[in-house]
Design a protein around this motif. Structure first.
Motif, mmCIF file in Angstrom:
data_model
loop_
_atom_site.group_PDB
_atom_site.id
_atom_site.type_symbol
_atom_site.label_atom_id
_atom_site.label_comp_id
_atom_site.label_asym_id
_atom_site.label_seq_id
_atom_site.Cartn_x
_atom_site.Cartn_y
_atom_site.Cartn_z
ATOM 1 N N PRO A 23 -5.947 0.705 -7.120
ATOM 2 C CA PRO A 23 -6.110 1.774 -6.117
ATOM 3 C C PRO A 23 -6.443 3.120 -6.750
ATOM 4 O O PRO A 23 -7.248 3.885 -6.206
ATOM 5 C CB PRO A 23 -4.735 1.808 -5.422
ATOM 6 N N GLN A 57 -10.139 3.046 -7.853
ATOM 7 C CA GLN A 57 -11.058 3.200 -6.741
ATOM 8 C C GLN A 57 -11.117 4.645 -6.263
ATOM 9 O O GLN A 57 -12.203 5.169 -5.971
ATOM 10 C CB GLN A 57 -10.646 2.288 -5.590
ATOM 11 N N GLU A 58 -9.964 5.291 -6.197
ATOM 12 C CA GLU A 58 -9.939 6.694 -5.753
ATOM 13 C C GLU A 58 -10.697 7.580 -6.732
ATOM 14 O O GLU A 58 -11.421 8.505 -6.325
ATOM 15 C CB GLU A 58 -8.492 7.168 -5.612
ATOM 16 N N ALA A 84 0.836 -1.207 0.000
ATOM 17 C CA ALA A 84 0.000 0.000 0.000
ATOM 18 C C ALA A 84 0.867 1.251 0.000
ATOM 19 O O ALA A 84 0.565 2.241 -0.691
ATOM 20 C CB ALA A 84 -0.925 -0.018 1.225
#
Length: 320
Positions: free
Chosen positions: A255, A258-259, A225
């Protein structure tokens, strides 16, 4: 060596019933002549192995004979948790312990449950490497796996902007999208290294003591992450069509997708939404937006919008 093979032969017959000499030779990775000798040795030792003649014949155990020699040794016990990953286990040099523990597990099951393993294997399969990747394991993977199992300190030569030498306490190995990574302590820091960039490995002969609270899955999830957060340094503003929203996850990293979806505003009458998309760089963003085709429009920064407009004009000239 031979004693282990004899036990495995009995376990195979116990779990599968009748097997031919050819099938036994294939499973045990020996010649058929060796199988014949092993069967004679078992018979002489009082194990009731019976040979059936004919097209459907082979070797079997008489009268429901069962051995209790199904205990696991240390290597097999450790390999037990890799039994569902035969490919990676083989790459780490643990292929035989995994095969052996599987035989013992099958032999320990009641007759009615032994087929469960085969049923599962025919219905579910994990293929870890990515498409078009080299299927050969990295050169030093097996040596690293031994050091990880034994908590042995390594001196490692690593290729990164030249070659550097590091003294590493190897904590674990991670297979991510077909790429192996070594997690190890160097001084006071825990670091990760791509195994295919390791040029050489030597054991120092010393052992190390790992922290009792170290958890490899948690460490890797946190570092992964963190890597993604560091990688996505820029942000662009775009409009996405309904189809562009559907294909977003296939075009950019999950990621970032999704953001962008979380930041999307209300759709306009045509279903288009405005949002902000984190990207690694403007050059990478340019490549991403080309994949969208007419399903995305760049609003900011102006330089990226102008670059894509130029690309669109060139495409128009090509297909005029």
């Amino acid at each position: 060596m031979r004693a282990a093979r004899l036990i495995n032969l009995v376990l195979l017959l116990q779990s599968r019933g009748t097997m031919t000499a050819t099938e036994l030779a294939t499973e045990l990775e020996v010649s058929e002549r060796t199988v014949y000798r092993d069967v004679l040795a078992l018979s002489a030792a009082g194990v009731p192995v019976y040979a059936e003649q004919g097209r459907s014949g082979g070797y079997r155990l008489v009268g429901g004979y069962r051995t209790r020699l199904t205990g696991l040794n240390r290597d097999e016990a450790e390999a037990l948790f890799l039994a569902g990953l035969p490919g990676p286990a083989r790459d780490m040099g643990l292929g035989e312990p995994v095969r052996s523990v599987r035989r013992k597990m099958l032999a320990a099951l009641p007759a009615g449950l032994r087929e469960a393993s085969e049923r599962a294997g025919q219905r579910f399969h994990l293929d870890a490497p990515g498409w078009f990747d080299d299927t050969e394991p990295p050169e030093h993977l097996a040596a690293l796996a031994r050091a990880v199992w034994q908590d042995r300190v390594l001196t490692m030569r690593y290729r990164r902007d030249g070659e550097v030498t590091r003294t590493v306490s190897p904590y674990g190995l991670v297979l991510k999208n077909g790429v192996w990574y070594l997690v190890g302590r160097v001084g006071d820091d825990l670091r990760s290294y791509r195994v295919d960039r390791i040029a050489g490995v030597e054991e120092d002969g010393a052992s190390f003591v790992r922290e009792t609270d170290f958890d490899l899955p948690s460490f890797w999830a946190e570092r992964a992450a963190e890597f993604v957060r560091r990688m996505l340094r820029e942000t662009i503003t775009i409009r996405l069509s309904p189809h562009g929203q559907r294909i977003l996850r296939r075009v950019v990293e999950p990621p970032a997708a999704q953001e962008a979806l979380d930041a999307a505003g209300e759709p306009d009458p045509g279903g288009w939404v405005r949002t902000r998309l984190p990207v690694e760089s403007i050059d990478v963003a340019y490549t991403y937006l080309l994949r969208f085709g007419p399903e995305a429009e760049v609003l900011e920064p102006p330089a990226l919008r102008a670059r894509l407009a130029k690309a669109a004009r060139r495409l128009g000239e090509l297909y005029r």
